[in-house]
Motif scaffolding. Structure first.
Motif, PDB file in Angstrom:
ATOM      1  N   GLY A 141     105.316  -8.531  29.493  1.00 44.47           N
ATOM      2  CA  GLY A 141     104.808  -7.387  28.758  1.00 44.47           C
ATOM      3  C   GLY A 141     103.486  -7.615  28.060  1.00 44.47           C
ATOM      4  O   GLY A 141     102.947  -6.695  27.437  1.00 44.47           O
ATOM      5  N   PHE A 142     102.934  -8.811  28.161  1.00 47.70           N
ATOM      6  CA  PHE A 142     101.679  -9.129  27.476  1.00 47.70           C
ATOM      7  C   PHE A 142     100.492  -9.085  28.423  1.00 47.70           C
ATOM      8  O   PHE A 142     100.618  -9.316  29.637  1.00 47.70           O
ATOM      9  N   ASP A 143      99.325  -8.835  27.857  1.00 46.45           N
ATOM     10  CA  ASP A 143      98.077  -9.161  28.535  1.00 46.45           C
ATOM     11  C   ASP A 143      98.028 -10.686  28.627  1.00 46.45           C
ATOM     12  O   ASP A 143      98.162 -11.373  27.604  1.00 46.45           O
ATOM     13  N   PRO A 144      97.868 -11.259  29.834  1.00 40.28           N
ATOM     14  CA  PRO A 144      97.879 -12.721  29.946  1.00 40.28           C
ATOM     15  C   PRO A 144      96.903 -13.421  29.005  1.00 40.28           C
ATOM     16  O   PRO A 144      97.171 -14.540  28.548  1.00 40.28           O
ATOM     17  N   LYS A 145      95.802 -12.775  28.684  1.00 44.10           N
ATOM     18  CA  LYS A 145      94.808 -13.408  27.812  1.00 44.10           C
ATOM     19  C   LYS A 145      95.303 -13.553  26.379  1.00 44.10           C
ATOM     20  O   LYS A 145      94.710 -14.274  25.572  1.00 44.10           O
ATOM     21  N   SER A 146      96.423 -12.887  26.039  1.00 39.20           N
ATOM     22  CA  SER A 146      96.929 -12.933  24.670  1.00 39.20           C
ATOM     23  C   SER A 146      98.014 -13.982  24.474  1.00 39.20           C
ATOM     24  O   SER A 146      98.606 -14.066  23.398  1.00 39.20           O
ATOM     25  N   VAL A 147      98.272 -14.808  25.500  1.00 37.63           N
ATOM     26  CA  VAL A 147      99.318 -15.821  25.443  1.00 37.63           C
ATOM     27  C   VAL A 147      98.681 -17.212  25.457  1.00 37.63           C
ATOM     28  O   VAL A 147      97.771 -17.473  26.244  1.00 37.63           O
ATOM     29  N   ASN A 443      90.626 -22.957  23.100  1.00 34.80           N
ATOM     30  CA  ASN A 443      90.988 -24.279  22.604  1.00 34.80           C
ATOM     31  C   ASN A 443      91.809 -24.114  21.322  1.00 34.80           C
ATOM     32  O   ASN A 443      92.163 -22.994  20.931  1.00 34.80           O
ATOM     33  N   THR A 444      92.110 -25.204  20.653  1.00 37.66           N
ATOM     34  CA  THR A 444      92.990 -25.119  19.489  1.00 37.66           C
ATOM     35  C   THR A 444      92.407 -24.263  18.380  1.00 37.66           C
ATOM     36  O   THR A 444      93.088 -23.376  17.833  1.00 37.66           O
ATOM     37  N   VAL A 445      91.147 -24.495  18.009  1.00 39.86           N
ATOM     38  CA  VAL A 445      90.536 -23.710  16.939  1.00 39.86           C
ATOM     39  C   VAL A 445      90.457 -22.244  17.336  1.00 39.86           C
ATOM     40  O   VAL A 445      90.760 -21.342  16.536  1.00 39.86           O
ATOM     41  N   GLU A 446      90.076 -21.973  18.577  1.00 42.06           N
ATOM     42  CA  GLU A 446      89.972 -20.583  19.025  1.00 42.06           C
ATOM     43  C   GLU A 446      91.339 -19.906  19.094  1.00 42.06           C
ATOM     44  O   GLU A 446      91.455 -18.706  18.814  1.00 42.06           O
ATOM     45  N   ALA A 447      92.374 -20.667  19.457  1.00 39.67           N
ATOM     46  CA  ALA A 447      93.727 -20.108  19.445  1.00 39.67           C
ATOM     47  C   ALA A 447      94.119 -19.725  18.020  1.00 39.67           C
ATOM     48  O   ALA A 447      94.713 -18.660  17.783  1.00 39.67           O
ATOM     49  N   CYS A 448      93.786 -20.594  17.058  1.00 31.15           N
ATOM     50  CA  CYS A 448      94.082 -20.282  15.656  1.00 31.15           C
ATOM     51  C   CYS A 448      93.309 -19.048  15.202  1.00 31.15           C
ATOM     52  O   CYS A 448      93.860 -18.176  14.503  1.00 31.15           O
ATOM     53  N   GLU A 449      92.052 -18.955  15.580  1.00 28.70           N
ATOM     54  CA  GLU A 449      91.259 -17.780  15.230  1.00 28.70           C
ATOM     55  C   GLU A 449      91.870 -16.515  15.830  1.00 28.70           C
ATOM     56  O   GLU A 449      91.908 -15.454  15.190  1.00 28.70           O
ATOM     57  N   GLY A 450      92.383 -16.633  17.072  1.00 32.32           N
ATOM     58  CA  GLY A 450      93.011 -15.489  17.719  1.00 32.32           C
ATOM     59  C   GLY A 450      94.306 -15.072  17.051  1.00 32.32           C
ATOM     60  O   GLY A 450      94.626 -13.874  16.965  1.00 32.32           O
ATOM     61  N   ILE A 452      94.978 -15.461  13.818  1.00 31.06           N
ATOM     62  CA  ILE A 452      94.582 -14.784  12.577  1.00 31.06           C
ATOM     63  C   ILE A 452      94.072 -13.379  12.867  1.00 31.06           C
ATOM     64  O   ILE A 452      94.394 -12.415  12.148  1.00 31.06           O
ATOM     65  N   ALA A 453      93.298 -13.237  13.948  1.00 38.81           N
ATOM     66  CA  ALA A 453      92.726 -11.933  14.286  1.00 38.81           C
ATOM     67  C   ALA A 453      93.746 -10.979  14.888  1.00 38.81           C
ATOM     68  O   ALA A 453      93.504  -9.766  14.954  1.00 38.81           O
ATOM     69  N   GLY A 454      94.875 -11.513  15.345  1.00 38.01           N
ATOM     70  CA  GLY A 454      95.898 -10.676  15.952  1.00 38.01           C
ATOM     71  C   GLY A 454      95.761 -10.499  17.441  1.00 38.01           C
ATOM     72  O   GLY A 454      96.559  -9.776  18.059  1.00 38.01           O
ATOM     73  N   SER A 455      94.782 -11.158  18.065  1.00 35.99           N
ATOM     74  CA  SER A 455      94.600 -11.019  19.515  1.00 35.99           C
ATOM     75  C   SER A 455      95.526 -11.922  20.306  1.00 35.99           C
ATOM     76  O   SER A 455      95.760 -11.691  21.496  1.00 35.99           O
ATOM     77  N   VAL A 456      96.061 -12.966  19.684  1.00 36.27           N
ATOM     78  CA  VAL A 456      97.062 -13.820  20.329  1.00 36.27           C
ATOM     79  C   VAL A 456      98.434 -13.292  19.941  1.00 36.27           C
ATOM     80  O   VAL A 456      98.777 -13.219  18.757  1.00 36.27           O
ATOM     81  N   LYS A 457      99.231 -12.942  20.944  1.00 33.10           N
ATOM     82  CA  LYS A 457     100.530 -12.322  20.712  1.00 33.10           C
ATOM     83  C   LYS A 457     101.701 -13.266  20.952  1.00 33.10           C
ATOM     84  O   LYS A 457     102.814 -12.993  20.463  1.00 33.10           O
ATOM     85  N   ALA A 458     101.468 -14.324  21.708  1.00 38.32           N
ATOM     86  CA  ALA A 458     102.582 -15.215  22.062  1.00 38.32           C
ATOM     87  C   ALA A 458     102.083 -16.642  22.152  1.00 38.32           C
ATOM     88  O   ALA A 458     100.937 -16.899  22.527  1.00 38.32           O
ATOM     89  N   PHE A 459     102.975 -17.565  21.810  1.00 34.56           N
ATOM     90  CA  PHE A 459     102.640 -18.989  21.793  1.00 34.56           C
ATOM     91  C   PHE A 459     103.798 -19.766  22.401  1.00 34.56           C
ATOM     92  O   PHE A 459     104.945 -19.636  21.959  1.00 34.56           O
ATOM     93  N   ILE A 460     103.497 -20.581  23.413  1.00 25.32           N
ATOM     94  CA  ILE A 460     104.477 -21.486  23.999  1.00 25.32           C
ATOM     95  C   ILE A 460     104.033 -22.900  23.669  1.00 25.32           C
ATOM     96  O   ILE A 460     102.905 -23.299  23.981  1.00 25.32           O
ATOM     97  N   GLY A 461     104.890 -23.666  23.031  1.00 22.85           N
ATOM     98  CA  GLY A 461     104.562 -25.022  22.629  1.00 22.85           C
ATOM     99  C   GLY A 461     105.362 -26.036  23.421  1.00 22.85           C
ATOM    100  O   GLY A 461     106.588 -26.092  23.299  1.00 22.85           O
ATOM    101  N   LEU A 462     104.673 -26.821  24.222  1.00 24.80           N
ATOM    102  CA  LEU A 462     105.320 -27.890  24.989  1.00 24.80           C
ATOM    103  C   LEU A 462     105.241 -29.164  24.159  1.00 24.80           C
ATOM    104  O   LEU A 462     104.340 -29.980  24.295  1.00 24.80           O
ATOM    105  N   GLY A 463     106.196 -29.318  23.239  1.00 30.54           N
ATOM    106  CA  GLY A 463     106.210 -30.474  22.360  1.00 30.54           C
ATOM    107  C   GLY A 463     105.288 -30.300  21.168  1.00 30.54           C
ATOM    108  O   GLY A 463     104.557 -29.320  21.030  1.00 30.54           O
ATOM    109  N   GLY A 464     105.341 -31.277  20.269  1.00 26.99           N
ATOM    110  CA  GLY A 464     104.450 -31.299  19.123  1.00 26.99           C
ATOM    111  C   GLY A 464     104.932 -30.439  17.967  1.00 26.99           C
ATOM    112  O   GLY A 464     105.999 -29.824  18.006  1.00 26.99           O
ATOM    113  N   ASN A 465     104.107 -30.402  16.935  1.00 28.67           N
ATOM    114  CA  ASN A 465     104.384 -29.653  15.708  1.00 28.67           C
ATOM    115  C   ASN A 465     103.090 -28.956  15.331  1.00 28.67           C
ATOM    116  O   ASN A 465     102.420 -29.302  14.363  1.00 28.67           O
TER     117      ASN A 465
END
Length: 767
Positions: A141-147, A443-450, A452-465
């Motif tokens: 259901g997402f725009d692929p660019k938002s994941v 990248n990581t900083v840009e993902a964080c910016e996204g 905050i801006a609301g353009s990133v709707k979903a996050f999949i984390g393969l390990g880590g914190n």
């Protein structure tokens, strides 16, 4: 944490302190006997590769081929403690958010797939089939660019290849990884300077080197197995010249815990022959001073008819930009170099003199060089120094960036990259019959910016914190909850599971040490170490639960639930036999992974071909480039250095690995029972009207509207340059503005955070 002790620690790295620490964690994790036997298989043929750092394993391993922190990582993963549905039935997410990082992970291994229930504010068990189906429906259901598809550095080459392919089949290059937060300036800087994005040394180079330069890396805590080749080098009278802001015990003295004589006599080896406490962000100035001294000596030798100090033949044949670099060095004033580096001219000339006499030099560095606003330029400045004497592309010499996670470098090699130019997309298109996305990912900083801006709707984390590893923690946690979907593939509970999206899942995976049984039998996996060698690894223990699954199995399950069928991508066949994944990796990268399966368990690993080792330079000029820095300051746009503004350096303790905290005993720095400390120079303590033991608040000095503060830190007098202070990562990440990053590589500048310090209430009673 109630019994706080802060007192100097006088013993060397290793020795009985290391042995006692190992016994303590094996007992605490309830594996004192089996854990000791298990460690004998660590970094051994037919065994498993360490789940901690990426230091290489030798072709002829020692009986105990592990270090204190590697043993802690094994004990931490193989704990007898379990976190199942009954645990989550007792604790709400709101309650768990009040727990410390240590307490969360210390509960043990995750045993069941879980879904967040917002009504009860708890995680509840869910079947794998339902989890995959629901995650797949969400992703469709997402725009692929938002994941965002994030990966920490522990996932194997096989998992990483599948994960990267999944993201591109889905439709994006949003593949940030932990390299974005640490060694991205290495990848960016070395690629431009010498044509490869990784170091050029192999383990054997330590046997023939005759000088080692060490910059910004705490070997005693972050890569202790490296102490053995360093000790061997010192026994051959090899000088080791260290540049590091803090006095770190592993860079001073080492007792080999595997030597009965050293243990019984409590003898130790002096590691650094020169120790220069460079100011945070002063490495460009320090290296410039060394280069300036070398150039002056070279001119003197020419005038006197003696052999030159510079390798003029190498420079003429293999480099570009030498004259411009000489001009830059000549323009620098010694007084300015001394002020910015915090070192005297005499000290820099002494370092340059030793370097100038050596024929084969290794340059080792860590995040002390990379995590600055101009971390990329700092890395390139070290390259410049090495090029002056031809110390790249010959035995016993080269660049040695020390990576953290055990496969963070390998993930990039097989396609975990947000930059499409780093991946053979045309080859992927031919192999799998699709058109890969060609635009740059996040990248990581840009993902964080996204986020905050609301353009990133979903996050999949393969390990880590991820939530704890990133900067601007409070802002990010607030924004994080606005995402629709978060999925975490993990072995243990951490804060990233608790700061979740509206729809959230925890998917428990096998650890590398566990037997991975699939359709064709037990599986092997592979990874790449810091010296670009590939190694096979085989699990040796029973899985912690019948409900955990391997990372390849989980990636394939989500992919099948999300993507339309593709006859050229047989996820089930790959999961049934990881050798087929390695065949696919070889088909994608035929030169790098030639005969991959056949060479998987070569003693000492299979070397990745690197042109720079052969003095072939895959750069725009076709040569190794001298890159002139824009200035001496690694953090030039920080607020003006007022007397009451200090540069904060984030640090790892002896009792942690990255965001994983094993305990509250930073043995080498003499801190026990707390992590709420601030290391300060005694002159700064007096100047700011403080005292050793005072409680202070630390606030970031920034030009935006956000207040970033850490309260209740105890001042600890320590050997650190004036104007600098130090505090523990990840607790200090809240102080790093998201905008405070390397301009080229986007790596957060965690080694120079401008802060103000204020006394917080009455002075505590002494312990």
């Amino acid at each position: 944490m109630s019994d706080v002790e802060i007192e100097p620690y006088d013993d060397p790295a290793g020795g009985w302190g290391s042995a006692r620490s190992l016994v303590e964690i094996l007992s605490r994790e309830q594996i004192p006997i089996s854990g000791a036997a298990l460690l004998l298989k660590q970094n051994k043929p037919g065994g498993f590769m360490c789940v901690s750092c990426a230091w290489p394993k030798p072709a002829k391993p020692a009986t105990f081929e592990y270090c204190e922190n590697g043993a802690k990582a094994t004990a931490w993963e193989q704990t007898r403690k379990r976190v199942g549905p009954d645990f989550f039935a007792k604790h709400t997410v709101a309650e768990l958010l009040t727990w410390t990082d240590f307490d969360l992970e210390a509960q043990g291994r995750l045993t069941h797939p879980l879904r967040y229930d917002p009504t009860s504010d708890r995680y509840a068990p869910i079947s794998w089939e339902d989890a995959f189906a629901e995650i797949g429906r969400e992703l469709c259901g997402f725009d692929p660019k938002s994941v965002v598809y994030y990966s920490s550095g522990r996932a194997s080459l096989e998992t990483s290849y599948m994960y990267g392919l999944f993201a591109r089949l889905y439709g994006n290059n949003n593949l940030p990884d932990s390299s974005n937060m640490c060694h991205e300036p290495t990848s960016t800087g070395l690629k431009a300077s010498i044509g490869v994005p990784v170091g050029t040394t192999v383990l054997e180079d330590f046997e023939s080197t005759d000088c080692i330069l060490f910059f910004g890396q705490n070997v005693g805590s972050n890569a202790p197995r490296m102490l053995h080749p360093l000790q061997d080098a010192r026994r051959r009278k090899v000088p080791i010249i260290t540049f590091n802001p803090l006095r770190e015990r592993g860079l001073e003295r080492f007792t080999d815990p595997q030597s009965p004589v050293e243990m019984l006599t409590k003898s130790s080896t002096r590691i650094s022959t020169q120790y220069h406490q460079v100011k945070a962000g002063g490495d460009i100035a320090a290296i410039t001073g060394m280069c300036k001294a070398l150039l002056a000596t070279d001119r003197e030798t020419q005038a006197e008819g003696r052999p030159r100090v510079l390798d003029a033949v190498f420079i003429a044949e293999h480099t570009y930009g030498f004259e411009d670099f000489v001009g830059f060095c000549d323009r620098q004033d010694w007084a300015v170099l001394e002020k910015r580096s915090g070192l005297t001219r005499e000290a820099l000339e002494a370092a340059a003199a030793v370097y100038g006499r050596a024929e084969r030099v290794i340059g080792i560095y860590g995040m002390g060089l990379t995590q600055h606003r101009k971390g990329t330029e700092t890395v390139q400045m070290l390259v410049n120094l090495m090029l002056l004497r031809g110390n790249i592309g010959k035995p016993g010499a080269g660049l040695c960036p020390v990576r953290g996670h055990s496969n963070v470098q390998g993930q990039r090699t097989v396609g975990i990259a947000e930059k499409p130019e780093l991946v053979p997309l045309d080859r992927l298109a031919d192999l799998y019959g699709f058109e890969p996305p060609r635009d740059k990912g996040l990248n990581t900083v840009e993902a964080c910016e996204g986020i905050i801006a609301g353009s990133v709707k979903a996050f999949i984390g393969l390990g880590g914190n991820f939530v704890r590893a990133i900067p601007d923690t409070e802002r990010m946690e607030e924004a994080w909850r606005s995402m629709r979907l978060t999925v975490q593939v993990s072995t243990k509970l951490n804060r990233s599971h608790l700061v979740n999206g509206a729809v959230a899942y925890i998917l428990p995976c096998l650890g590398r040490i566990e037997i991975d049984e699939q359709a064709t039998g037990p599986q092997a996996v592979s990874m790449e170490d810091s010296t670009s060698c590939f190694h096979g690894s085989v699990g040796v223990t029973k899985p912690v639960s019948d409900h955990v699954r391997s990372e390849p199995w989980i990636v394939a399950g989500i992919a099948k639930a999300t993507l339309p069928p593709n006859p050229k991508v047989d996820w089930d066949a790959w999961v049934g036999d990881y050798a087929k994944v390695r065949d696919a990796i070889e088909a994608t990268y035929p030169i790098v992974f030639k005969d991959f399966n056949a060479r998987l368990f070569e003693p000492g690993g299979t070397h990745k071909p690197l042109a720079a080792r052969e003095r072939r330079w895959d750069t725009e000029t076709g040569k190794a480039n001298f890159v002139v820095p824009q200035g001496l300051d690694e953090d030039p746009d920080m607020p003006a250095r007022h007397a009451d503004v200090l540069d904060l350096i984030t640090l790892r303790s002896n009792d942690q690995f990255n965001t994983t905290v094993y305990g509250y005993h930073d043995r080498f720095r003499g801190v026990k029972g707390t992590r709420q400390v601030l290391f300060m120079n005694e002159v700064d303590i007096a100047r700011l009207d403080l005292a050793d033991g005072d409680t202070v608040d630390v606030v970031t000095e920034s030009n935006d509207q956000y207040v970033r503060a850490v309260k209740g830190l105890r001042v600890v007098k320590y050997s650190i340059p004036e104007g600098n202070c130090g505090g523990y990562y990840p607790e200090m990440n809240v102080l790093i503005p998201l905008s405070h990053h390397d301009k080229q590589a986007k790596t957060p500048a965690a080694k120079a955070i401008p802060v103000r310090i204020a006394k917080a209430g009455p002075r505590p009673m002494p312990n």
